[in-house]
Design a protein around this motif. Structure first.
Motif, PDB file in Angstrom:
ATOM      1  N   ALA A  77     -21.271 -13.956   7.648  1.00 29.13           N
ATOM      2  CA  ALA A  77     -21.284 -15.058   8.606  1.00 29.13           C
ATOM      3  C   ALA A  77     -22.045 -16.253   8.048  1.00 29.13           C
ATOM      4  O   ALA A  77     -21.661 -17.411   8.245  1.00 29.13           O
ATOM      5  CB  ALA A  77     -21.908 -14.597   9.924  1.00 29.13           C
ATOM      6  N   HIS A  78     -23.120 -15.980   7.335  1.00 26.35           N
ATOM      7  CA  HIS A  78     -23.921 -17.047   6.729  1.00 26.35           C
ATOM      8  C   HIS A  78     -23.107 -17.794   5.671  1.00 26.35           C
ATOM      9  O   HIS A  78     -23.353 -18.983   5.411  1.00 26.35           O
ATOM     10  CB  HIS A  78     -25.174 -16.441   6.101  1.00 26.35           C
ATOM     11  N   LEU A  79     -22.113 -17.106   5.070  1.00 22.97           N
ATOM     12  CA  LEU A  79     -21.239 -17.732   4.072  1.00 22.97           C
ATOM     13  C   LEU A  79     -20.047 -18.440   4.714  1.00 22.97           C
ATOM     14  O   LEU A  79     -19.179 -18.950   4.010  1.00 22.97           O
ATOM     15  CB  LEU A  79     -20.749 -16.685   3.078  1.00 22.97           C
ATOM     16  N   GLY A  80     -20.000 -18.465   6.050  1.00 24.67           N
ATOM     17  CA  GLY A  80     -18.995 -19.245   6.750  1.00 24.67           C
ATOM     18  C   GLY A  80     -17.852 -18.464   7.352  1.00 24.67           C
ATOM     19  O   GLY A  80     -16.931 -19.056   7.929  1.00 24.67           O
ATOM     20  N   ALA A  81     -17.880 -17.137   7.250  1.00 25.23           N
ATOM     21  CA  ALA A  81     -16.755 -16.335   7.726  1.00 25.23           C
ATOM     22  C   ALA A  81     -16.806 -16.116   9.234  1.00 25.23           C
ATOM     23  O   ALA A  81     -17.865 -16.187   9.868  1.00 25.23           O
ATOM     24  CB  ALA A  81     -16.751 -14.978   7.022  1.00 25.23           C
ATOM     25  N   ARG A  82     -15.624 -15.835   9.796  1.00 24.40           N
ATOM     26  CA  ARG A  82     -15.529 -15.281  11.146  1.00 24.40           C
ATOM     27  C   ARG A  82     -15.596 -13.771  10.990  1.00 24.40           C
ATOM     28  O   ARG A  82     -14.724 -13.168  10.353  1.00 24.40           O
ATOM     29  CB  ARG A  82     -14.213 -15.692  11.805  1.00 24.40           C
ATOM     30  N   VAL A  83     -16.615 -13.145  11.559  1.00 22.96           N
ATOM     31  CA  VAL A  83     -16.934 -11.758  11.209  1.00 22.96           C
ATOM     32  C   VAL A  83     -16.743 -10.815  12.387  1.00 22.96           C
ATOM     33  O   VAL A  83     -17.222 -11.075  13.493  1.00 22.96           O
ATOM     34  CB  VAL A  83     -18.382 -11.645  10.688  1.00 22.96           C
ATOM     35  N   THR A  84     -16.051  -9.716  12.112  1.00 19.92           N
ATOM     36  CA  THR A  84     -15.995  -8.576  13.014  1.00 19.92           C
ATOM     37  C   THR A  84     -16.804  -7.462  12.383  1.00 19.92           C
ATOM     38  O   THR A  84     -16.585  -7.106  11.221  1.00 19.92           O
ATOM     39  CB  THR A  84     -14.548  -8.107  13.228  1.00 19.92           C
ATOM     40  N   GLY A 144     -26.187  -4.585  10.667  1.00 18.82           N
ATOM     41  CA  GLY A 144     -25.483  -5.857  10.594  1.00 18.82           C
ATOM     42  C   GLY A 144     -25.829  -6.710   9.393  1.00 18.82           C
ATOM     43  O   GLY A 144     -25.441  -7.869   9.318  1.00 18.82           O
ATOM     44  N   ALA A 145     -26.544  -6.148   8.413  1.00 20.29           N
ATOM     45  CA  ALA A 145     -26.997  -6.933   7.270  1.00 20.29           C
ATOM     46  C   ALA A 145     -25.840  -7.620   6.550  1.00 20.29           C
ATOM     47  O   ALA A 145     -25.900  -8.818   6.247  1.00 20.29           O
ATOM     48  CB  ALA A 145     -27.765  -6.036   6.295  1.00 20.29           C
ATOM     49  N   LEU A 146     -24.781  -6.880   6.269  1.00 20.49           N
ATOM     50  CA  LEU A 146     -23.658  -7.445   5.527  1.00 20.49           C
ATOM     51  C   LEU A 146     -22.821  -8.369   6.404  1.00 20.49           C
ATOM     52  O   LEU A 146     -22.301  -9.383   5.930  1.00 20.49           O
ATOM     53  CB  LEU A 146     -22.801  -6.319   4.954  1.00 20.49           C
ATOM     54  N   ALA A 147     -22.696  -8.041   7.674  1.00 17.17           N
ATOM     55  CA  ALA A 147     -21.975  -8.917   8.595  1.00 17.17           C
ATOM     56  C   ALA A 147     -22.659 -10.278   8.678  1.00 17.17           C
ATOM     57  O   ALA A 147     -22.008 -11.325   8.656  1.00 17.17           O
ATOM     58  CB  ALA A 147     -21.905  -8.267   9.974  1.00 17.17           C
ATOM     59  N   LEU A 148     -23.986 -10.273   8.750  1.00 13.16           N
ATOM     60  CA  LEU A 148     -24.722 -11.529   8.812  1.00 13.16           C
ATOM     61  C   LEU A 148     -24.609 -12.303   7.513  1.00 13.16           C
ATOM     62  O   LEU A 148     -24.510 -13.535   7.516  1.00 13.16           O
ATOM     63  CB  LEU A 148     -26.203 -11.267   9.138  1.00 13.16           C
ATOM     64  N   CYS A 149     -24.603 -11.585   6.401  1.00 16.37           N
ATOM     65  CA  CYS A 149     -24.439 -12.236   5.104  1.00 16.37           C
ATOM     66  C   CYS A 149     -23.092 -12.958   5.057  1.00 16.37           C
ATOM     67  O   CYS A 149     -23.007 -14.114   4.618  1.00 16.37           O
ATOM     68  CB  CYS A 149     -24.544 -11.200   3.991  1.00 16.37           C
ATOM     69  N   VAL A 170     -24.283  -1.096  16.920  1.00 13.40           N
ATOM     70  CA  VAL A 170     -23.633  -2.279  17.489  1.00 13.40           C
ATOM     71  C   VAL A 170     -24.662  -3.178  18.164  1.00 13.40           C
ATOM     72  O   VAL A 170     -24.662  -4.405  17.971  1.00 13.40           O
ATOM     73  CB  VAL A 170     -22.533  -1.854  18.483  1.00 13.40           C
ATOM     74  N   TRP A 171     -25.556  -2.588  18.928  1.00  9.50           N
ATOM     75  CA  TRP A 171     -26.575  -3.404  19.602  1.00  9.50           C
ATOM     76  C   TRP A 171     -27.558  -4.001  18.604  1.00  9.50           C
ATOM     77  O   TRP A 171     -27.997  -5.147  18.767  1.00  9.50           O
ATOM     78  CB  TRP A 171     -27.302  -2.568  20.657  1.00  9.50           C
ATOM     79  N   SER A 172     -27.897  -3.270  17.549  1.00 10.48           N
ATOM     80  CA  SER A 172     -28.778  -3.829  16.514  1.00 10.48           C
ATOM     81  C   SER A 172     -28.127  -5.047  15.862  1.00 10.48           C
ATOM     82  O   SER A 172     -28.778  -6.071  15.618  1.00 10.48           O
ATOM     83  CB  SER A 172     -29.100  -2.772  15.456  1.00 10.48           C
ATOM     84  N   THR A 173     -26.840  -4.941  15.576  1.00  6.21           N
ATOM     85  CA  THR A 173     -26.119  -6.057  14.963  1.00  6.21           C
ATOM     86  C   THR A 173     -26.080  -7.258  15.904  1.00  6.21           C
ATOM     87  O   THR A 173     -26.289  -8.407  15.479  1.00  6.21           O
ATOM     88  CB  THR A 173     -24.693  -5.622  14.593  1.00  6.21           C
ATOM     89  N   TRP A 212     -27.866 -12.690  17.077  1.00  3.33           N
ATOM     90  CA  TRP A 212     -28.463 -13.631  18.034  1.00  3.33           C
ATOM     91  C   TRP A 212     -29.734 -14.246  17.457  1.00  3.33           C
ATOM     92  O   TRP A 212     -29.942 -15.458  17.542  1.00  3.33           O
ATOM     93  CB  TRP A 212     -28.762 -12.905  19.337  1.00  3.33           C
ATOM     94  N   ARG A 213     -30.579 -13.440  16.853  1.00  2.12           N
ATOM     95  CA  ARG A 213     -31.827 -13.939  16.287  1.00  2.12           C
ATOM     96  C   ARG A 213     -31.569 -14.913  15.140  1.00  2.12           C
ATOM     97  O   ARG A 213     -32.332 -15.852  14.919  1.00  2.12           O
ATOM     98  CB  ARG A 213     -32.701 -12.779  15.804  1.00  2.12           C
ATOM     99  N   ALA A 214     -30.498 -14.671  14.372  1.00  2.00           N
ATOM    100  CA  ALA A 214     -30.187 -15.531  13.233  1.00  2.00           C
ATOM    101  C   ALA A 214     -29.355 -16.752  13.630  1.00  2.00           C
ATOM    102  O   ALA A 214     -29.106 -17.622  12.797  1.00  2.00           O
ATOM    103  CB  ALA A 214     -29.431 -14.730  12.167  1.00  2.00           C
ATOM    104  N   GLY A 215     -28.905 -16.812  14.886  1.00  2.66           N
ATOM    105  CA  GLY A 215     -28.084 -17.929  15.323  1.00  2.66           C
ATOM    106  C   GLY A 215     -26.693 -17.900  14.706  1.00  2.66           C
ATOM    107  O   GLY A 215     -26.084 -18.959  14.483  1.00  2.66           O
ATOM    108  N   LEU A 216     -26.170 -16.695  14.456  1.00  2.00           N
ATOM    109  CA  LEU A 216     -24.866 -16.543  13.831  1.00  2.00           C
ATOM    110  C   LEU A 216     -23.908 -15.833  14.781  1.00  2.00           C
ATOM    111  O   LEU A 216     -24.322 -15.011  15.604  1.00  2.00           O
ATOM    112  CB  LEU A 216     -24.980 -15.740  12.530  1.00  2.00           C
ATOM    113  N   SER A 217     -22.640 -16.142  14.646  1.00  2.00           N
ATOM    114  CA  SER A 217     -21.625 -15.542  15.506  1.00  2.00           C
ATOM    115  C   SER A 217     -21.007 -14.338  14.813  1.00  2.00           C
ATOM    116  O   SER A 217     -20.392 -14.465  13.747  1.00  2.00           O
ATOM    117  CB  SER A 217     -20.532 -16.568  15.826  1.00  2.00           C
TER     118      SER A 217
END
Length: 232
Positions: A66-73, A59-64, A82-85, A90-95
């Motif tokens: 999301a951190h830039l403001g995107a709605r991420v799938t 999920g590294a790129l997905a979190l990146c 999937v579970w790692s992501t 959850w740990r980063a507080g990002l959706s």
């Protein structure tokens, strides 16, 4: 749960300053992930944009994104990815909407930006592995088993002026990717590149790569490229 997941070293931090966690067998962020993350950040704010990360891994790129403001799938064929992501989001507080499946499952959905760090390493076996860690990097004898599929399917998932960012090795054919995306009606170019020393996977099959003339007898460095394609 804690005994089943392992933390990446600090250099693998990508979003919100948090370390990423991986269930066993999930691809660890490496130089290719870092290169694509840097290219993604240069896109600027992603606020309000729908972003798809294909083959999300940890999920590294997905979190990146999301951190830039995107709605991420975030999409991956592996349950553990999937579970790692989900854990990392959850740990980063990002959706992040992390799903198990393939791009065919997204028919009818549209995204403003798609990014992917797919399997792209040429391998002696014609069929990519169906399971195990090598599924994250082995991609058939030309390294294009997944790349070709992405070039065919990603453009149809993009909205007007949508952008596709994909990272790969030059060993798997940079020009082939650019040509396929342009044939799909996109404007494509190499947006970033870097050289890295051969890692353990390439070193383990150097004789085979040399026999196929994919590398020279004294080559020790691999070129990674990010290709950026945009709907015209």
């Amino acid at each position: 749960m804690a005994r089943l997941i392992t933390p990446d070293a600090p250099p693998a931090r990508f979003a919100a300053g948090d370390r990423l966690w991986r269930l066993p067998g999930v691809y660890a962020p490496q130089d290719d992930t870092r290169l694509l993350a840097d290219t993604l950040r240069r896109e600027g704010s992603l606020a309000g944009m729908n972003v798809l990360d294909i083959g999300t891994g940890s999920g590294a790129l997905a979190l990146c994104a999301a951190h830039l403001g995107a709605r991420v799938t975030a999409l991956d064929v592996a349950r553990r990815a999937v579970w790692s992501t989900r854990i990392n989001a959850w740990r980063a507080g990002l959706s992040v909407d992390a799903r198990r499946g393939s791009v065919e499952d997204l028919a009818g959905e549209r995204f403003d930006l798609i990014l992917s760090n797919p399997p792209y390493v040429p391998a002696p076996h014609p069929a990519p592995p169906g399971r195990g860690a090598a599924r994250a990097w082995d991609a058939g004898v030309d390294g294009r088993h997944v790349l070709d599929r992405l070039c065919r399917t990603a453009p149809a998932l993009l909205g007007p002026h949508g952008v596709f960012l994909v990272v790969q090795s030059a060993l798997s054919g940079t020009e082939a990717t650019v040509n396929m995306l342009e044939a799909a009606g996109m404007r494509a170019k190499v947006a970033d590149r870097t050289l890295i020393p051969y890692g353990p996977v390439l070193r383990s099959r150097l004789d085979w790569l040399r026999d196929r003339r994919l590398v020279g007898p004294h080559d020790t460095m691999e070129e990674l490229v990010v290709i950026r394609a945009e709907h015209t």
